[in-house]
Design an enzyme around this catalytic site. Structure first.
Site, PDB file in Angstrom:
ATOM      1  N   ASP A   1      10.869  -0.443  11.769  1.00 11.91           N
ATOM      2  CA  ASP A   1       9.551  -0.925  11.322  1.00 11.91           C
ATOM      3  C   ASP A   1       9.603  -2.411  10.940  1.00 11.91           C
ATOM      4  OD1 ASP A   1       7.030  -1.228  10.308  1.00 11.91           O
ATOM      5  OD2 ASP A   1       7.082   0.559   9.049  1.00 11.91           O
TER       6      ASP A   1
ATOM      7  N   HIS B   1       4.209  -2.319  10.677  1.00 17.91           N
ATOM      8  CA  HIS B   1       2.883  -1.853  10.258  1.00 17.91           C
ATOM      9  C   HIS B   1       2.129  -2.918   9.465  1.00 17.91           C
ATOM     10  CE1 HIS B   1       4.865  -0.300   6.441  1.00 17.91           C
ATOM     11  NE2 HIS B   1       3.678  -0.570   5.926  1.00 17.91           N
TER      12      HIS B   1
ATOM     13  N   SER C   1       5.821  -2.972   1.225  1.00 22.90           N
ATOM     14  CA  SER C   1       6.153  -2.911   2.639  1.00 22.90           C
ATOM     15  C   SER C   1       6.499  -4.305   3.124  1.00 22.90           C
ATOM     16  CB  SER C   1       4.974  -2.386   3.438  1.00 22.90           C
ATOM     17  OG  SER C   1       5.011  -1.004   3.417  1.00 22.90           O
TER      18      SER C   1
HETATM   19  N1  ASP Z   1       4.530   2.250   3.191  1.00 20.10           N
HETATM   20  C1  ASP Z   1       4.136   1.530   1.993  1.00 20.10           C
HETATM   21  C2  ASP Z   1       3.341   0.286   2.332  1.00 20.10           C
HETATM   22  O1  ASP Z   1       2.665   0.323   3.342  1.00 20.10           O
HETATM   23  C3  ASP Z   1       5.300   1.266   1.125  1.00 20.10           C
HETATM   24  C4  ASP Z   1       5.380   2.328   0.101  1.00 20.10           C
HETATM   25  O2  ASP Z   1       4.341   2.759  -0.373  1.00 20.10           O
HETATM   26  O3  ASP Z   1       6.472   2.721  -0.262  1.00 20.10           O
HETATM   27  O4  ASP Z   1       3.269  -0.686   1.595  1.00 20.10           O
END
Ligand code: ASP
Length: 718
Positions: A238, A82, A653
């Site tokens: 991911d 992502h 992330s």
């Molecule tokens: N999914 C989050 C990010 O995109 C990571 C998190 O907030 O734990 O940075």
């Protein structure tokens, strides 16, 4: 008094502040003994040093928003799928649908340059709070902020550079003014921590020739889609793969075919031995933002007003995007990145709201404030409360406007951009084509029907959410003119607009038909909306923010005086930090136990549920069902993800998940839904971060994608 305070906090807050924290790597001495007692086998200088290579040199700030890690001596880089998504989308089209099918460069020649992507590495972090205070003595309040910026710039220039470089230009960086070297290879800036109660000088080195090496297909990299985002148990692979390229002497250079793979000072050893319950774990990365100092009134505003508003607006966007993206492959690709961004925060906010309510965060904080008030004045908390009362409606209007422009239709943002471009009309015939290119890339990802549907949802919402005198009024007037019919409003705006027809707009633009563009209904409405916002809302929000920052600064000072455990660590602010904890599961709800890891069996089970987000290809299905796991399995199972009690947030992330020896054992990518409250309040019993097991990453590259040349590049211990 001191003792009574310490006693108070040990009763009410030690539970809350037990394991939380995102530690500054240059100050690990504070926590290194605790880390070692929990299993860490390294010294602080192995993690952070400016004199010798240390693990910090292998951690990078990816695209100024995520984290990545270097895993080979040829600049090979891992981050999340992502995080690399925008660049995967940049190279994808209906003919080459890398989003769905994945992509692997089988040689360096096949690696794809990523326009706009930068990778920064921290050279040094030094606390300069005393230097800042020293130079601010006696400064009067009217000149305070100007003087502070000057002092910061002065101190930034004292950041150390390697031989052959010098600071020679002032430029605006992500955190304000900074010093840069001639070609922006290095930058130095002073960053505020904890509302300006502390300051640090940070020197960064930035590479801009970054090439995309590979990414799994979406049924691995995005497996589970929105259904599983922020969810445990999780089965998403991911990750994506990039490479840093350097010019002469291994130094940063813009893209050039002659550039060579970057040779890092340090890269991570990959450990494929696996991760087990209660193992020591740490996350090294760039957490974006936490707000753990907020007093009860702020938490109340967030939970009762701000989050519900934003959640409702994003819900509207998601409904439209889902329908439209389902209707055509073209729209699916065009809006993929937008949809991910909208959904990501939406789900996070819902989780945070639920968690804060469940743990009764408002009353918990209120109780702490009352205890504190019994022994010392807590005026800043009272001021913060009154600021929310006075400016709350403007803060909400501001949020609604931002949701409208960013999660809703994009036409107005684009039309407003047009205004800036049209501000310089000289030499139009020779400059127009060049100026048009930015609109070209906007229209690559534009679908008029999607815009129409978004506007149909968002115009009424903005009108409803924003009180009469603010931006909502513009739509309210349009509604009146159209006899209370939103269909009529849409028709008035879109039917004859150039902005919904790329070719017509392009022709008018290139011809310099400014009158036509400036009289366009979308253009005129966009300008009215932005003007209204700038005149009525923004000044109040700025005033409120400035007052709020001052009050929060004083609030942190009160807490410091009280030796409150909250001041043990600094809020995340997109600077390099280390969080540590244990590999562990949790008990998020009564009767529910989360195991600490998942396996490919779960993928097959989810696939069988029939939900579209869990679709997998026949190839993957067969690999999973027939246990074709190469040498990446443990007891016959291929583990996919695992959880730990590391305190992380957005920006973490892509961060390296490390074991006690500092080896790479996973890649951080998320938190469980119940954990997202940790941005405000970390609850050690339930807050867990989610990592993809590095063995699954290796399996995808090796067994699934046959890109084993990448595995050969890494140093893997088994
Ligand atoms: N999914 C989050 C990010 O995109 C990571 C998190 O907030 O734990 O940075």
């Amino acid at each position: 008094m001191k003792y009574s305070l310490l006693w108070l906090f040990s009763l009410t807050t030690s539970l809350i502040f037990a394991q939380e924290g995102m530690w500054i790597p240059s100050e690990l001495d504070k926590v290194i003994a605790d880390m070692q007692s929990k299993g860490l086998k390294l010294q602080s200088q192995d993690l952070y040093s400016v004199d010798q290579p240390s693990l910090k040199d292998a951690v990078v700030w990816f695209d100024m928003g995520c984290t990545g890690e270097i895993v080979s001596n040829e600049g090979l880089l891992l981050t999340n799928h992502h995080c690399g998504f925008d660049y995967i989308q940049q190279h994808s089209s209906v003919e080459n649908d890398y989003l769905t099918k994945g992509f692997w460069a089988m040689s360096k020649q096949e690696e794809k340059p990523c326009q706009g992507l930068t990778i920064s590495m921290v050279q040094s972090i030094e606390e300069v709070t005393a230097d800042v205070s020293g130079r601010m003595v006696g400064v009067q309040s009217e000149e305070y902020s100007k003087r502070l910026s000057d002092v910061k710039l002065m101190l930034a220039k004292e950041g150390k550079l390697p031989q052959g470089f010098q600071w020679n230009k002032e430029a605006r960086g992500p955190f304000g003014m900074e010093w840069q070297t001639a070609n922006g290879e290095f930058s130095s800036f002073i960053r505020d921590y904890n509302y300006g109660t502390r300051f640090y000088r940070i020197v960064l080195k930035t590479y801009s020739d970054i090439r995309w090496v590979g990414a799994p297909p979406s049924d691995i990299g995005k497996f589970g889609g929105d259904t599983d985002n922020w969810v445990w148990p999780r089965h998403t692979g991911d990750f994506s793969v990039f490479r840093i390229y350097a010019g002469a002497n291994n130094e940063p250079s813009p893209y050039n075919v002659e550039n060579k793979p970057y040779q890092p000072k340090k890269f991570f050893t990959v450990n494929a031995k696996g991760v087990h319950e209660n193992d020591f774990t740490m996350i090294y990365g760039f957490p974006g933002r936490t707000e753990h100092f907020l007093p009860s009134s702020a938490i109340q505003f967030v939970t009762e007003s701000m989050l519900p508003l934003r959640i409702e607006m994003r819900e509207a966007a998601m409904k439209v995007l889902k329908e439209r993206m389902f209707s055509s492959d073209k729209v699916r690709i065009q809006y993929a990145a937008k949809q991910s961004t909208v959904a990501n925060a939406y789900i996070k906010w819902k989780g945070a709201l639920q968690g804060l309510n469940k743990f009764d965060a408002v009353n918990l904080k209120k109780k702490q404030e009352e205890e504190l008030a019994a022994v010392m004045p807590i005026k800043p908390a009272v001021v913060i409360d009154s600021l929310y009362r006075e400016y709350g409606s403007y803060l909400l209007a501001n949020a609604a406007f931002s949701e409208f422009m960013n999660s809703g239709p994009e036409l107005f943002r684009m039309a407003n951009r047009m205004k800036t471009v049209l501000a310089t009309k000289e030499n139009w015939s020779t400059t127009a084509a060049d100026k048009w290119t930015e609109f070209e890339s906007f229209y690559k990802d534009f679908d008029a029907m999607t815009e129409r549907d978004l506007l149909f949802e968002f115009a009424p919402l903005l009108t409803k959410k924003v009180s009469g005198k603010l931006e909502g009024q513009i739509f309210r007037d349009l509604l009146k003119e159209n006899e209370d019919d939103w269909g009529g409003v849409l028709y008035t705006l879109m039917e004859n607009s150039l902005f919904v027809d790329t070719e017509l707009l392009k022709t008018a633009f290139l011809k310099g038909d400014f009158k036509r563009i400036e009289n366009d209904p979308i253009y005129k409405t966009a300008i009215a909306l932005y003007d209204q916002h700038a005149i009525v809302v923004q000044p109040k929000v700025q005033l409120c923010n400035a007052e709020m920052d001052k009050a929060l600064h004083q609030w942190v000072q009160v807490l410091t005086l009280a030796k409150h455990p909250a001041v043990n660590w600094c809020d995340a602010n997109s600077t390099l930090r280390i969080a540590y904890g244990k590999v562990q599961g949790s008990k998020p709800r009564d009767g529910v136990v989360y195991d600490y890891y998942t396996t490919t069996d779960g993928i097959v089970q989810k696939f069988q549920s029939g939900n579209y987000d869990f679709n997998i290809s026949a190839t993957l299905d067969s690999l999973y069902r027939n246990d074709i796991f190469g040498n990446y399995a443990e007891n016959g199972e291929l583990r996919v993800c695992y959880t730990g009690s590391n305190h992380t947030t957005g920006g973490n992330s892509g961060s390296p998940a490390l074991n006690a020896e500092g080896h790479l054992v996973g890649i951080n990518f998320d938190r469980s839904w119940e954990s997202t409250m940790s941005d405000y309040l970390f609850q050690p019993t339930i807050c867990r971060n989610i990592m993809v097991d590095i063995r699954y990453v290796l399996w995808v590259m090796d067994v699934y994608a046959n890109a084993d040349h990448l595995i050969q590049e890494m140093k893997i211990v088994r």
